[in-house]
Design a protein around this motif. Structure first.
Motif, PDB file in Angstrom:
ATOM      1  N   ILE A   7      64.497 107.698  24.762  1.00  0.00           N
ATOM      2  CA  ILE A   7      63.172 107.799  25.154  1.00  0.00           C
ATOM      3  C   ILE A   7      63.151 106.111  25.839  1.00  0.00           C
ATOM      4  N   THR A   8      62.715 106.255  27.288  1.00  0.00           N
ATOM      5  CA  THR A   8      62.610 104.875  27.941  1.00  0.00           C
ATOM      6  C   THR A   8      61.309 104.658  28.253  1.00  0.00           C
ATOM      7  N   PHE A   9      60.424 103.375  28.726  1.00  0.00           N
ATOM      8  CA  PHE A   9      59.124 103.002  28.492  1.00  0.00           C
ATOM      9  C   PHE A   9      59.220 102.177  30.263  1.00  0.00           C
ATOM     10  N   PRO A  10      59.252 102.564  31.306  1.00  0.00           N
ATOM     11  CA  PRO A  10      59.467 102.615  32.495  1.00  0.00           C
ATOM     12  C   PRO A  10      57.798 102.571  32.680  1.00  0.00           C
ATOM     13  N   SER A  11      57.129 101.854  31.973  1.00  0.00           N
ATOM     14  CA  SER A  11      56.122 101.707  32.495  1.00  0.00           C
ATOM     15  C   SER A  11      55.765 100.306  32.579  1.00  0.00           C
ATOM     16  N   ALA A  12      53.759 100.042  32.633  1.00  0.00           N
ATOM     17  CA  ALA A  12      53.593  98.285  32.504  1.00  0.00           C
ATOM     18  C   ALA A  12      54.056  97.252  31.537  1.00  0.00           C
ATOM     19  N   PRO A  13      54.693  96.521  32.412  1.00  0.00           N
ATOM     20  CA  PRO A  13      55.307  95.340  31.655  1.00  0.00           C
ATOM     21  C   PRO A  13      54.101  95.016  30.592  1.00  0.00           C
ATOM     22  N   TRP A  14      52.626  95.521  29.892  1.00  0.00           N
ATOM     23  CA  TRP A  14      52.469  94.574  28.933  1.00  0.00           C
ATOM     24  C   TRP A  14      52.429  95.944  27.833  1.00  0.00           C
ATOM     25  N   PHE A  15      53.396  96.604  28.087  1.00  0.00           N
ATOM     26  CA  PHE A  15      53.343  98.625  27.796  1.00  0.00           C
ATOM     27  C   PHE A  15      54.586  98.041  26.900  1.00  0.00           C
ATOM     28  N   LYS A  16      55.443  97.011  27.241  1.00  0.00           N
ATOM     29  CA  LYS A  16      56.492  98.082  26.267  1.00  0.00           C
ATOM     30  C   LYS A  16      56.883  98.249  24.484  1.00  0.00           C
ATOM     31  N   PRO A  17      56.852  98.363  24.362  1.00  0.00           N
ATOM     32  CA  PRO A  17      57.483  99.125  22.820  1.00  0.00           C
ATOM     33  C   PRO A  17      57.340  98.268  21.704  1.00  0.00           C
ATOM     34  N   TRP A  18      57.781  96.958  22.157  1.00  0.00           N
ATOM     35  CA  TRP A  18      58.058  95.617  21.372  1.00  0.00           C
ATOM     36  C   TRP A  18      56.738  94.534  20.801  1.00  0.00           C
ATOM     37  N   TYR A  19      55.810  95.119  21.407  1.00  0.00           N
ATOM     38  CA  TYR A  19      54.555  93.945  21.642  1.00  0.00           C
ATOM     39  C   TYR A  19      53.920  95.140  20.259  1.00  0.00           C
ATOM     40  N   TRP A  20      53.403  93.997  19.989  1.00  0.00           N
ATOM     41  CA  TRP A  20      51.965  94.154  18.208  1.00  0.00           C
ATOM     42  C   TRP A  20      51.237  95.526  18.293  1.00  0.00           C
ATOM     43  N   TRP A  21      50.633  94.568  20.244  1.00  0.00           N
ATOM     44  CA  TRP A  21      49.630  95.845  20.043  1.00  0.00           C
ATOM     45  C   TRP A  21      49.757  97.370  20.468  1.00  0.00           C
ATOM     46  N   SER A  22      51.228  97.656  20.784  1.00  0.00           N
ATOM     47  CA  SER A  22      51.700  99.099  21.373  1.00  0.00           C
ATOM     48  C   SER A  22      51.634 100.415  19.903  1.00  0.00           C
ATOM     49  N   TRP A  23      50.722  99.391  18.508  1.00  0.00           N
ATOM     50  CA  TRP A  23      50.909 100.503  17.876  1.00  0.00           C
ATOM     51  C   TRP A  23      49.461 100.308  16.842  1.00  0.00           C
ATOM     52  N   PRO A  24      48.386 101.175  17.261  1.00  0.00           N
ATOM     53  CA  PRO A  24      48.175 102.629  17.628  1.00  0.00           C
ATOM     54  C   PRO A  24      48.478 102.099  18.928  1.00  0.00           C
ATOM     55  N   HIS A  51      55.667  92.490  13.533  1.00  0.00           N
ATOM     56  CA  HIS A  51      55.251  93.867  13.541  1.00  0.00           C
ATOM     57  C   HIS A  51      54.201  93.993  13.897  1.00  0.00           C
ATOM     58  N   PRO A  52      53.751  94.890  14.474  1.00  0.00           N
ATOM     59  CA  PRO A  52      52.231  95.770  14.351  1.00  0.00           C
ATOM     60  C   PRO A  52      51.077  94.722  13.075  1.00  0.00           C
ATOM     61  N   PHE A  53      51.694  95.747  11.875  1.00  0.00           N
ATOM     62  CA  PHE A  53      50.538  95.447  11.115  1.00  0.00           C
ATOM     63  C   PHE A  53      50.107  94.388  10.758  1.00  0.00           C
ATOM     64  N   MET A  54      51.582  93.398  11.182  1.00  0.00           N
ATOM     65  CA  MET A  54      50.957  91.602  11.376  1.00  0.00           C
ATOM     66  C   MET A  54      50.152  91.306  11.891  1.00  0.00           C
ATOM     67  N   GLY A  55      50.778  92.042  13.597  1.00  0.00           N
ATOM     68  CA  GLY A  55      49.151  91.289  14.409  1.00  0.00           C
ATOM     69  C   GLY A  55      47.871  91.698  14.448  1.00  0.00           C
ATOM     70  N   TRP A  56      48.262  93.000  14.308  1.00  0.00           N
ATOM     71  CA  TRP A  56      46.533  93.657  14.263  1.00  0.00           C
ATOM     72  C   TRP A  56      45.688  92.666  12.781  1.00  0.00           C
ATOM     73  N   SER A  57      46.563  92.664  11.122  1.00  0.00           N
ATOM     74  CA  SER A  57      45.965  91.469  10.668  1.00  0.00           C
ATOM     75  C   SER A  57      44.477  90.338  10.300  1.00  0.00           C
ATOM     76  N   MET A  58      46.390  89.537  11.854  1.00  0.00           N
ATOM     77  CA  MET A  58      46.286  88.434  12.393  1.00  0.00           C
ATOM     78  C   MET A  58      44.996  88.206  13.722  1.00  0.00           C
ATOM     79  N   TYR A  59      44.906  89.618  13.775  1.00  0.00           N
ATOM     80  CA  TYR A  59      43.870  88.988  15.441  1.00  0.00           C
ATOM     81  C   TYR A  59      42.406  89.309  14.971  1.00  0.00           C
ATOM     82  N   LEU A  60      42.343  90.575  14.057  1.00  0.00           N
ATOM     83  CA  LEU A  60      40.606  90.799  13.292  1.00  0.00           C
ATOM     84  C   LEU A  60      40.800  89.120  12.901  1.00  0.00           C
ATOM     85  N   PHE A  61      41.348  89.014  11.760  1.00  0.00           N
ATOM     86  CA  PHE A  61      41.457  87.310  10.998  1.00  0.00           C
ATOM     87  C   PHE A  61      40.711  86.450  11.985  1.00  0.00           C
TER      88      PHE A  61
END
Length: 492
Positions: free
Chosen positions: A278-295, A385-395
């Protein structure tokens, strides 16, 4: 010797036997240690790139000078380790520019077992054609160094934004150049197969000097110009006898599946060829390693699972702990310093503040609310990790929202209504039982439509609260005015 007692002879014989046995064991251990040292030395030397361990190699590149250098460093390590996990029977080679930090190179050599080849950045004669955000591609011509890896019979060159679903070693049976057509007219250089050759490499350098046509100013446009007839070449099918093909071939789409196919179907099934990469040739802000990429982008969780298994998140934990402490302090101080409404003596005055001052105060309150929701997003480590990222964002948004509410005397529920809406959107996006991407998008739009009245009502409530605050004025003297005597002051 007749004077020596027989018992003493027996004891001396036992000692000799024991010493001889110990010497034999020591000698054996020394030999094994020497052999083991040689074996470990071979592995270490191969990991440092002194010689190849296999006939084939998966190669990636890394260069410096972009705002996302560390992110690509992590991405390369995760991808290369995933190749080792699926049992790829090939060396893993990194073509790194000479300015890559030494500790990164050491980690990739010693911890990841990569062969790191240091090179000088290749000058891009098409740099003037790259505009705006595409300037980050100016050093992608370093991919051409893959043709200098003449220790290998075949090399699969890969970008760091690939996720391998299964073993792809059959690609080493392909010809001198093979690539996937994601675009109907142009092949994609996120993954391609090549046969290393110094003659081909020197020819490409000559083409750079004479300015061969390049459609995008980067590696893809240049290679498309080098292999203009690839679209008319036959499709690659690996021979069953394991032999290697000659010539150029098109690779099946399953070797470079655009992530957008997944978002339409929410599962993989590309009929032509194996579903391997699977490849991600999209905009640079939508790579799989960003915590906000999920969900938002479901495949981000798969990438982070691989990183969790291989590397962990030790590098980001100090930042996360500091943020938790900072937000906890903000909430504590805000709650302790919250002004009591009964302690404020309001007195309506005939004179009103002018419209400009009122407008500035209202604008400041709205901007403060936007900042409260934006700041946590930008200070969280991007590759956590997305779980940590989203938790920190909401907090963080909760802590800063409480601060804004108390600073401008706004109703807390109205300020935190967007926070509640974000939580609801999070669960709508992460709902795992959608039948397809279209249904998921419709559900998200439906949720946004239903949430809009509540967001509007919270904004109206905030503006009404600001207007009420501005129409009141604390019963304290203005600067330059004498304090007014009140009935309370006569008590003292």
């Amino acid at each position: 010797m007749g004077w020596w007692p027989p018992a003493a002879w027996r004891r001396w014989g036992v000692v000799v036997v024991v010493v001889a046995a110990l010497m034999a064991v020591s000698a054996t251990a020394a030999v094994e240690e020497e052999l083991g040292g040689r074996e470990s030395g071979v592995v270490a030397a191969a990991a440092q790139g002194r010689w190849p361990r296999h006939r084939h190699a998966y190669a990636a590149m890394m260069y410096m000078g972009t705002p996302r250098d560390y992110e690509f460093y992590v991405a390369v390590r995760v991808m290369m380790r995933s190749l080792a996990r699926i049992g790829a029977d090939a060396d893993r080679v990194l073509i790194a520019s000479a300015d890559v930090p030494a500790d990164w190179v050491r980690a990739m050599r010693e911890e990841d077992g990569m062969r790191v080849v240091l090179v000088e950045n290749m000058k891009n004669p098409y740099e003037s054609n790259l505009g705006g955000i595409n300037r980050r591609f100016k050093l992608t011509l370093n991919k051409l160094y893959a043709w200098t890896l003449v220790d290998y019979e075949r090399v699969v060159m890969i970008d760091s934004d690939n996720i391998f679903l299964q073993k792809t070693d059959e690609l080493f049976q392909c010809g001198q150049f093979c690539a996937v057509f994601i675009n109907p007219c142009y092949f994609h250089t996120g993954l391609f197969v090549l046969q290393p050759s110094m003659d081909v490499f020197k020819g490409m350098l000559h083409d750079l000097e004479i300015g061969r046509a390049n459609s995008d100013g980067a590696d893809q446009g240049f290679l498309v110009g080098c292999y203009p007839d690839l679209l008319d070449r036959p499709m690659f099918h690996p021979p069953e006898n394991g032999s290697k093909l000659n010539g150029t071939y098109r690779l099946p789409l399953g070797y470079q599946m655009d992530a957008s196919y997944y978002y339409l179907k929410l599962h993989w099934h590309v009929p032509c060829g194996p579903n391997s990469v699977i490849t991600f040739p999209s905009a640079p802000w939508f790579k799989p390693w960003y915590w906000w990429s999920w969900p938002i982008l479901p495949l981000g969780l798969s990438w982070h699972k691989q990183r969790w298994d291989d590397l962990g998140y030790a590098a980001e934990m100090p930042v996360i702990l500091m943020e938790i402490l900072m937000y906890a302090v903000i909430i504590t101080i805000t709650r302790l310093a919250k002004p009591g409404m009964t302690k404020l003596c309001y007195n309506r005055r005939p004179e009103k503040q002018n419209a400009m001052v009122q407008g500035l105060i209202k604008m400041s309150a709205i901007v403060a609310m936007l900042i409260a929701y934006a700041i946590p997003f930008f200070i969280i480590p991007r590759t956590v990790h997305p779980f940590m990222g989203w938790s920190m964002y909401l907090f963080g948004a909760l802590a800063l929202g409480v601060l804004v509410s108390n600073a401008f005397l706004l109703p807390l529920l109205a300020v935190l209504t967007p926070w509640l809406a974000i939580i609801g959107m999070f669960f709508v996006m992460a709902f795992p039982w959608y039948h397809g991407g279209i249904v998921r998008v419709l559900a998200i739009f439906g949720y946004a439509f239903c949430s809009a009245p509540f967001l509007w009502a919270s904004l109206v409530r905030v503006m009404d609260s600001l207007q009420t605050m501005l129409e009141r004025e604390p019963f304290f003297p203005r600067l330059g005015e004498p304090a007014q005597e009140t009935e309370f002051s006569k008590l003292f």
